[in-house]
Scaffold this active site. Structure first.
Site, PDB file in Angstrom:
ATOM      1  CD  GLU A 153      -3.334  -0.657   2.061  1.00  0.00           C
ATOM      2  OE1 GLU A 153      -3.160   0.163   2.778  1.00  0.00           O
ATOM      3  OE2 GLU A 153      -4.326  -1.146   1.501  1.00  0.00           O
ATOM      4  CG  HIS A 158       9.074 -29.467   0.994  1.00  0.00           C
ATOM      5  ND1 HIS A 158       9.659 -30.691   0.547  1.00  0.00           N
ATOM      6  CD2 HIS A 158       9.615 -28.887   1.804  1.00  0.00           C
ATOM      7  CE1 HIS A 158      10.712 -30.797   1.535  1.00  0.00           C
ATOM      8  NE2 HIS A 158      10.682 -29.772   2.493  1.00  0.00           N
ATOM      9  CE  LYS A 212     -12.267   0.547   0.486  1.00  0.00           C
ATOM     10  NZ  LYS A 212     -11.684   1.758   1.220  1.00  0.00           N
TER      11      LYS A 212
HETATM   12  O1  PA5 Z   1      -3.261   1.235   5.798  1.00  0.00           O
HETATM   13  C1  PA5 Z   1      -4.361   1.688   5.578  1.00  0.00           C
HETATM   14  O2  PA5 Z   1      -4.667   2.993   5.551  1.00  0.00           O
HETATM   15  C2  PA5 Z   1      -5.305   0.623   5.283  1.00  0.00           C
HETATM   16  O3  PA5 Z   1      -5.115  -0.427   5.227  1.00  0.00           O
HETATM   17  C3  PA5 Z   1      -6.596   0.846   6.313  1.00  0.00           C
HETATM   18  O4  PA5 Z   1      -5.722   0.483   7.488  1.00  0.00           O
HETATM   19  C4  PA5 Z   1      -7.894  -0.097   5.967  1.00  0.00           C
HETATM   20  O5  PA5 Z   1      -8.211   0.359   4.815  1.00  0.00           O
HETATM   21  C5  PA5 Z   1      -8.707   0.020   6.979  1.00  0.00           C
HETATM   22  O6  PA5 Z   1      -9.198   1.436   7.158  1.00  0.00           O
HETATM   23  P1  PA5 Z   1     -10.151   2.200   8.365  1.00  0.00           P
HETATM   24  O7  PA5 Z   1      -9.118   1.941   9.473  1.00  0.00           O
HETATM   25  O8  PA5 Z   1     -10.494   3.561   8.107  1.00  0.00           O
HETATM   26  O9  PA5 Z   1     -11.166   1.167   8.435  1.00  0.00           O
END
Ligand code: PA5
Length: 391
Positions: A263, A284, A384
């Site tokens: 990310e 393996h 989304k």
């Molecule tokens: O690292 C990030 O920002 C994302 O992975 C969020 O943690 C994840 O999408 C969850 O978001 P939220 O905490 O707003 O529910």
């Protein structure tokens, strides 16, 4: 103690000039980092916050036998990784932490409802935005279960929300049951916030975890060198990083790493794809591809020098595990697979907490070397939008 070997198994692939060139960028990358408004995670949480977390943790342990943590991505992987490392593989738990809200599996949620029916439980909803679909739906199901099981007032007392000031959940709960995620800390960088510290405080001394984590700030130079070597591997066509472990307790730690790097740097048609192998199991399986398949991959090995001793045929099993790990690194090197080695003297809270800080720094530096913003994740929004058309 944590040791790094960035070069023994990568130096054949990089020239001195290329390395010097990227190392020279260090101060400009660190300036960019310091100028970001999303680095609240290099600031210690206040004593008031820590005290509130510990009070809530005591309330939960008094009223419940189970805490259900409802969160996804950066809101749950940090504490889950930590628990998996330090919890015994087999134990009869007197207090249980269960994770939910990270999928839309109706089977999981209905089996969880059934499991919780006769147990005293509380929930901790963790969402910085307060609007994540999986989390919202799971929260609704568990809130209804709490309300069926207890009075409405008692149900409210058993709901703890960890969120940010801008979230719709912020106003949904009394101050007593609310913990705040600072606005200058994103999900995957939130290990040192109440998002993970409340869950961890049920089993660990979080004041120590906080101190250990901040020792990771002494590893800034190593984090930068790691980011540089990864970047050079990428420019040589090694576009996949395999986090390789030989202790299964680290398996959610590698999930956390995958989320952190994917990310943070996988954007604008750039970035290294993080994968993981749990060995010796995966020798393996993926081992064949790594040794012999297309050369798109380098490895980061997390090696543990000392572990539980278990004698077999006058040898220690952990020594055998380490001998195999060293042999694999050499064999992969013969197959033109470069390796970076991160070596811990043992699997301790100190080493893991400071490594979390180290990897967060490395992910941020790495993204800046790719010239992308480490702290957003625009790609996650696209599915989304598609899903929302039909929901
Ligand atoms: O690292 C990030 O920002 C994302 O992975 C969020 O943690 C994840 O999408 C969850 O978001 P939220 O905490 O707003 O529910």
């Amino acid at each position: 103690m944590v040791k790094f070997d960035f070069f023994t198994y990568t130096e054949d692939f990089i020239t001195k000039e290329e390395l010097a060139d990227l190392l020279d960028k260090k101060s400009s990358i660190i300036d960019k980092f310091n100028n970001s408004n999303m680095i609240g995670w290099i600031r210690k949480p206040s004593n008031d916050v820590v005290e509130k977390i510990i009070n809530i943790s005591n309330q939960i342990k008094t009223s419940s036998k189970v805490l259900v943590v409802v969160g996804v991505g950066g809101s749950y992987l940090g504490s889950l990784a930590y628990h998996n490392i330090f919890e015994s593989y087999f134990n009869d738990k007197s207090f249980e932490v269960i994770y939910a809200g990270y999928s839309l599996s109706s089977t999981y949620l209905s089996e969880l409802q059934e499991y919780l029916k006769d147990k005293d439980f509380s929930i901790n909803v963790i969402s910085k935005s307060g609007s994540t679909l999986e989390v919202k739906l799971t929260y609704q199901v568990l809130r209804e279960l709490l309300e069926k099981k207890y009075s409405k007032e008692e149900a409210r007392r058993r709901i703890y929300i960890t969120t940010s000031k801008n979230s719709p959940l912020y106003l949904d709960i009394s101050d007593n049951n609310l913990l705040e995620i600072p606005s200058d800390i994103g999900g995957r960088f939130s290990f040192i916030t109440p998002a993970h510290l409340l869950v961890l405080s049920l089993n660990y001394d979080i004041t120590k975890i906080i101190d250990y984590y901040f020792k990771g700030l002494n590893l800034v130079s190593d984090a930068y060198t790691y980011a540089v070597v990864r970047n050079l591997m990428y420019t040589k066509g090694f576009v996949v990083e395999n986090f390789s472990i030989y202790e299964e307790k680290l398996s959610f730690f590698t999930e956390w790493l995958k989320q952190l790097f994917a990310e943070s740097e996988g954007k604008d048609n750039k970035g290294i794809l993080p994968i993981s192998t749990i060995n010796t199991r995966d020798l393996h399986s993926l081992g064949q591809f790594i040794q012999d398949g297309k050369k798109i991959l380098f490895e980061t090995h997390i090696k543990i020098d000392n572990s539980t001793s278990l004698n077999i045929n006058d040898r220690d099993l952990h020594d055998i595990n380490n001998i195999v790990e060293d042999a694999v690194i050499k064999a992969h090197s013969r197959g033109n697979v470069p390796s970076i080695i991160i070596e811990l003297d043992k699997l301790s809270e100190e080493n893991i907490s400071s490594l979390i800080c180290f990897f967060q720094l490395a992910a941020a530096f790495s993204a800046y070397l790719f010239d992308v913003n480490p702290f957003d994740q625009p790609g996650v929004e696209v599915y989304k939008e598609e899903a929302n058309k039909n929901l």
